[in-house]
Design a protein around this motif. Structure first.
Motif, PDB file in Angstrom:
ATOM      1  N   ILE A 144       0.842  -1.211   0.000  1.00 15.88           N
ATOM      2  CA  ILE A 144       0.000   0.000   0.000  1.00 15.88           C
ATOM      3  C   ILE A 144       0.873   1.256   0.000  1.00 15.88           C
ATOM      4  CG2 ILE A 144      -1.612   1.354   1.426  1.00 15.88           C
ATOM      5  CD1 ILE A 144      -2.811  -1.362   2.348  1.00 15.88           C
ATOM      6  N   ALA A 145       1.910   1.246   0.841  1.00 11.92           N
ATOM      7  CA  ALA A 145       2.769   2.437   0.950  1.00 11.92           C
ATOM      8  C   ALA A 145       3.557   2.667  -0.328  1.00 11.92           C
ATOM      9  CB  ALA A 145       3.707   2.289   2.148  1.00 11.92           C
ATOM     10  N   ARG A 146       4.011   1.585  -0.938  1.00 11.77           N
ATOM     11  CA  ARG A 146       4.740   1.739  -2.211  1.00 11.77           C
ATOM     12  C   ARG A 146       3.799   2.237  -3.305  1.00 11.77           C
ATOM     13  NH1 ARG A 146       9.580  -1.168  -3.139  1.00 11.77           N
ATOM     14  NH2 ARG A 146       8.740  -2.104  -5.017  1.00 11.77           N
ATOM     15  N   ASP A 147       2.574   1.737  -3.302  1.00 13.10           N
ATOM     16  CA  ASP A 147       1.598   2.208  -4.293  1.00 13.10           C
ATOM     17  C   ASP A 147       1.279   3.697  -4.097  1.00 13.10           C
ATOM     18  OD1 ASP A 147       1.517  -0.268  -5.432  1.00 13.10           O
ATOM     19  OD2 ASP A 147      -0.411  -0.866  -4.568  1.00 13.10           O
ATOM     20  N   ARG A 152       9.258   5.455  -1.785  1.00  9.36           N
ATOM     21  CA  ARG A 152      10.300   4.689  -2.474  1.00  9.36           C
ATOM     22  C   ARG A 152      10.931   3.605  -1.603  1.00  9.36           C
ATOM     23  NH1 ARG A 152      13.232   9.989  -5.160  1.00  9.36           N
ATOM     24  NH2 ARG A 152      11.929  10.049  -7.032  1.00  9.36           N
ATOM     25  N   TYR A 153      10.962   3.860  -0.308  1.00  3.78           N
ATOM     26  CA  TYR A 153      11.710   2.959   0.579  1.00  3.78           C
ATOM     27  C   TYR A 153      10.793   2.502   1.711  1.00  3.78           C
ATOM     28  CZ  TYR A 153      15.305   5.571  -1.932  1.00  3.78           C
ATOM     29  OH  TYR A 153      16.050   6.163  -2.920  1.00  3.78           O
ATOM     30  N   VAL A 154      10.202   1.350   1.561  1.00  6.12           N
ATOM     31  CA  VAL A 154       9.255   0.829   2.560  1.00  6.12           C
ATOM     32  C   VAL A 154       9.738  -0.562   2.975  1.00  6.12           C
ATOM     33  CG1 VAL A 154       6.851   0.403   3.124  1.00  6.12           C
ATOM     34  CG2 VAL A 154       7.424   2.069   1.339  1.00  6.12           C
ATOM     35  N   TYR A 155       9.783  -0.799   4.273  1.00  5.87           N
ATOM     36  CA  TYR A 155      10.382  -2.026   4.794  1.00  5.87           C
ATOM     37  C   TYR A 155       9.447  -2.745   5.762  1.00  5.87           C
ATOM     38  CZ  TYR A 155      14.536   0.263   2.952  1.00  5.87           C
ATOM     39  OH  TYR A 155      15.420   0.887   2.118  1.00  5.87           O
ATOM     40  N   THR A 156       9.658  -4.062   5.866  1.00  2.00           N
ATOM     41  CA  THR A 156       9.014  -4.830   6.922  1.00  2.00           C
ATOM     42  C   THR A 156      10.072  -5.140   7.980  1.00  2.00           C
ATOM     43  OG1 THR A 156       9.510  -6.922   5.799  1.00  2.00           O
ATOM     44  CG2 THR A 156       7.374  -5.890   5.328  1.00  2.00           C
ATOM     45  N   GLY A 157       9.634  -5.334   9.221  1.00  2.00           N
ATOM     46  CA  GLY A 157      10.598  -5.601  10.290  1.00  2.00           C
ATOM     47  C   GLY A 157      10.048  -6.567  11.310  1.00  2.00           C
ATOM     48  N   ASN A 158      10.967  -7.156  12.086  1.00  2.48           N
ATOM     49  CA  ASN A 158      10.646  -8.161  13.120  1.00  2.48           C
ATOM     50  C   ASN A 158      10.124  -9.466  12.523  1.00  2.48           C
ATOM     51  OD1 ASN A 158      11.322  -6.315  15.041  1.00  2.48           O
ATOM     52  ND2 ASN A 158       9.233  -5.930  15.774  1.00  2.48           N
ATOM     53  N   VAL A 159      10.341  -9.679  11.243  1.00  5.08           N
ATOM     54  CA  VAL A 159       9.963 -10.943  10.589  1.00  5.08           C
ATOM     55  C   VAL A 159      11.068 -11.325   9.607  1.00  5.08           C
ATOM     56  CG1 VAL A 159       7.450 -10.720  10.686  1.00  5.08           C
ATOM     57  CG2 VAL A 159       8.701  -9.670   8.786  1.00  5.08           C
ATOM     58  N   HIS A 160      11.045 -12.595   9.194  1.00  8.32           N
ATOM     59  CA  HIS A 160      11.986 -13.030   8.160  1.00  8.32           C
ATOM     60  C   HIS A 160      11.385 -12.678   6.810  1.00  8.32           C
ATOM     61  CE1 HIS A 160      15.199 -15.332   6.362  1.00  8.32           C
ATOM     62  NE2 HIS A 160      14.291 -15.902   5.577  1.00  8.32           N
ATOM     63  N   ASP A 161      11.938 -11.664   6.150  1.00  8.68           N
ATOM     64  CA  ASP A 161      11.371 -11.200   4.886  1.00  8.68           C
ATOM     65  C   ASP A 161      12.460 -10.466   4.091  1.00  8.68           C
ATOM     66  OD1 ASP A 161       9.786 -10.368   2.789  1.00  8.68           O
ATOM     67  OD2 ASP A 161       8.791  -8.764   3.924  1.00  8.68           O
ATOM     68  N   PRO A 162      13.420 -11.216   3.514  1.00 10.53           N
ATOM     69  CA  PRO A 162      14.526 -10.563   2.797  1.00 10.53           C
ATOM     70  C   PRO A 162      14.048  -9.586   1.721  1.00 10.53           C
ATOM     71  CG  PRO A 162      14.975 -12.900   3.064  1.00 10.53           C
ATOM     72  CD  PRO A 162      13.561 -12.678   3.526  1.00 10.53           C
ATOM     73  N   VAL A 163      12.946  -9.910   1.039  1.00 12.74           N
ATOM     74  CA  VAL A 163      12.455  -9.005  -0.015  1.00 12.74           C
ATOM     75  C   VAL A 163      12.002  -7.679   0.602  1.00 12.74           C
ATOM     76  CG1 VAL A 163      10.662  -8.658  -1.763  1.00 12.74           C
ATOM     77  CG2 VAL A 163      11.803 -10.874  -1.559  1.00 12.74           C
ATOM     78  N   GLY A 164      11.260  -7.764   1.698  1.00 11.53           N
ATOM     79  CA  GLY A 164      10.735  -6.556   2.337  1.00 11.53           C
ATOM     80  C   GLY A 164      11.772  -5.763   3.104  1.00 11.53           C
ATOM     81  N   GLN A 165      12.986  -6.304   3.223  1.00 10.26           N
ATOM     82  CA  GLN A 165      14.033  -5.586   3.962  1.00 10.26           C
ATOM     83  C   GLN A 165      15.147  -5.087   3.047  1.00 10.26           C
ATOM     84  OE1 GLN A 165      14.555  -8.731   6.811  1.00 10.26           O
ATOM     85  NE2 GLN A 165      12.649  -8.164   7.825  1.00 10.26           N
TER      86      GLN A 165
END
Ligand code: SF4
Length: 366
Positions: A279-282, A286-299
């Motif tokens: 949603i944030a990228r849409d 430009r730079y949106v991340y996920t954290g506290n989870v295993h998610d190499p793509v989102g980091q």
């Protein structure tokens, strides 16, 4: 009180005999001997004092990605500490043993500003972070540490909820090099019901930082199932960030785990974090991340122009580095927003406790 205290800088006397603390929007009005809601600022005589000057809940060397900061000296170690108390009362607090500490019972270590700066140099840290609890409430100590650090070429980082009044906000951030601001939700109701605070002062702080060119800042929102994770709220937050702060401000969506007084909610599903990122990228960020989870793509940091990987990450590990010495994409040459050194740091995911104890006399002389 028998611990060393430091006179506070932001307060004024009221006509009814009370003294008002002006550091944060709570504006606690205190009688002799009373403490503010944060517990660490107190009335002593006719003034407000800080009771945790030089006191820490412990020092650790962390990866800077843990603050989280993904665009400020990536991969480098940061000497991190907090004190005690907090000026918000978040029911979901993830550091409640420190933020709710009373009578400094959690204070384990002590250090003068100069000792902290020296320790950062000695341990190879590029920066010092005020974290674990909100540095706004120990402003006088944080500013002195930041000044000592600047003399040694060490950067300082505030990890804060941004719940601070306009006048101290200017002094506080003038001394910081970077900040991560915790935007806890995007409604006044969330702040009121879960934090006994308000959203508006936090948005003011973010807009202030946008116009304070010397502070690199990123934003973190902890997504709590059923409280602040609806697509509509994330859409509203993302649109506000895009409109008021611009596309280059990194936004981190991190996973909640049940803690403190909010133990009846499940952990945040990874899918919710990924949806928030989308949603944030849409919305144009430009730079949106996920954290506290295993998610190499989102980091991972991607080039906003050509889409190439600039900085690959897996939790706090840097797995790829495709930035030039001046912070540009090695494929297309487009500059990545942030503060970068010629090479990535190589600290990795380590979390290393450090002891810095000094004498009571040394603290009293500060
Ligand atoms: S900093 Fe502490 S004492 Fe001052 S207004 Fe905020 S909560 Fe009250």
């Amino acid at each position: 009180m028998n611990q060393p205290v430091k006179p506070g800088r932001y307060w004024h006397a009221l006509e009814d005999g009370r003294v008002q603390c002006d550091v944060c929007p709570r504006y606690c009005k205190l009688h002799e001997g009373q403490r503010g809601l944060c517990f660490v600022r107190a009335r002593q005589g006719d003034q407000i004092v800080l009771t945790t000057y030089g006191r820490s809940s412990g020092f650790c060397i962390d990866p800077i990605e843990k603050k989280p900061l993904n665009h400020f000296l990536p991969g480098t170690p940061v000497l991190s500490f907090g004190t005690a108390g907090c000026n918000l009362t978040c029911k979901f607090c993830q550091n409640w043993d420190i933020s709710k500490a009373r009578d400094l019972d959690r204070v384990q270590d002590a250090a003068s500003p100069e000792k902290i700066a020296e320790a950062a140099v000695r341990t190879g840290c590029r920066s010092v972070a005020f974290t674990y609890n909100d540095p706004v409430i120990f402003l006088e100590y944080a500013v002195d540490v930041a000044q000592a650090c600047r003399k040694q070429g060490i950067k300082t980082i505030a990890v804060s909820a941004g719940y601070i009044s306009p006048e101290p906000r200017i002094e506080f951030f003038r001394h910081m090099d970077a900040a991560n601001i915790d935007l806890k939700g995007f409604s006044e109701g969330f702040y009121k019901n879960l934090c006994s605070g308000g959203l508006a002062p936090v948005l003011e702080t973010l807009e202030y930082l946008k116009h304070e060119p010397n502070v690199w800042f990123e934003i973190t929102t902890l997504l709590i199932p059923g409280e602040n994770d609806s697509p509509a709220e994330i859409q509203a937050e993302s649109a506000w960030v895009m409109d008021r702060l611009g596309s280059d401000v990194p936004l981190h969506f991190t996973a909640f785990h049940p803690d403190w007084k909010l133990t009846d909610r499940p952990p945040t599903p990874p899918q919710t974090l990924r949806q928030a990122r989308r949603i944030a990228r849409d919305a144009g960020l430009r730079y949106v991340y996920t954290g506290n989870v295993h998610d190499p793509v989102g980091q991972t940091t991607h080039c906003h122009a050509c889409g190439a990987i600039l900085i690959g990450r897996d939790w706090y590990d840097i797995t790829a580095w495709h930035l030039s010495a001046d912070g540009c994409c090695t494929k297309c040459g487009t500059r990545c927003a942030g503060v970068f050194e010629a090479d990535e740091g190589r600290w990795g995911p380590r979390h290393q406790p450090v002891r810095l104890r000094v004498s009571e006399r040394e603290l009293s002389s500060n």
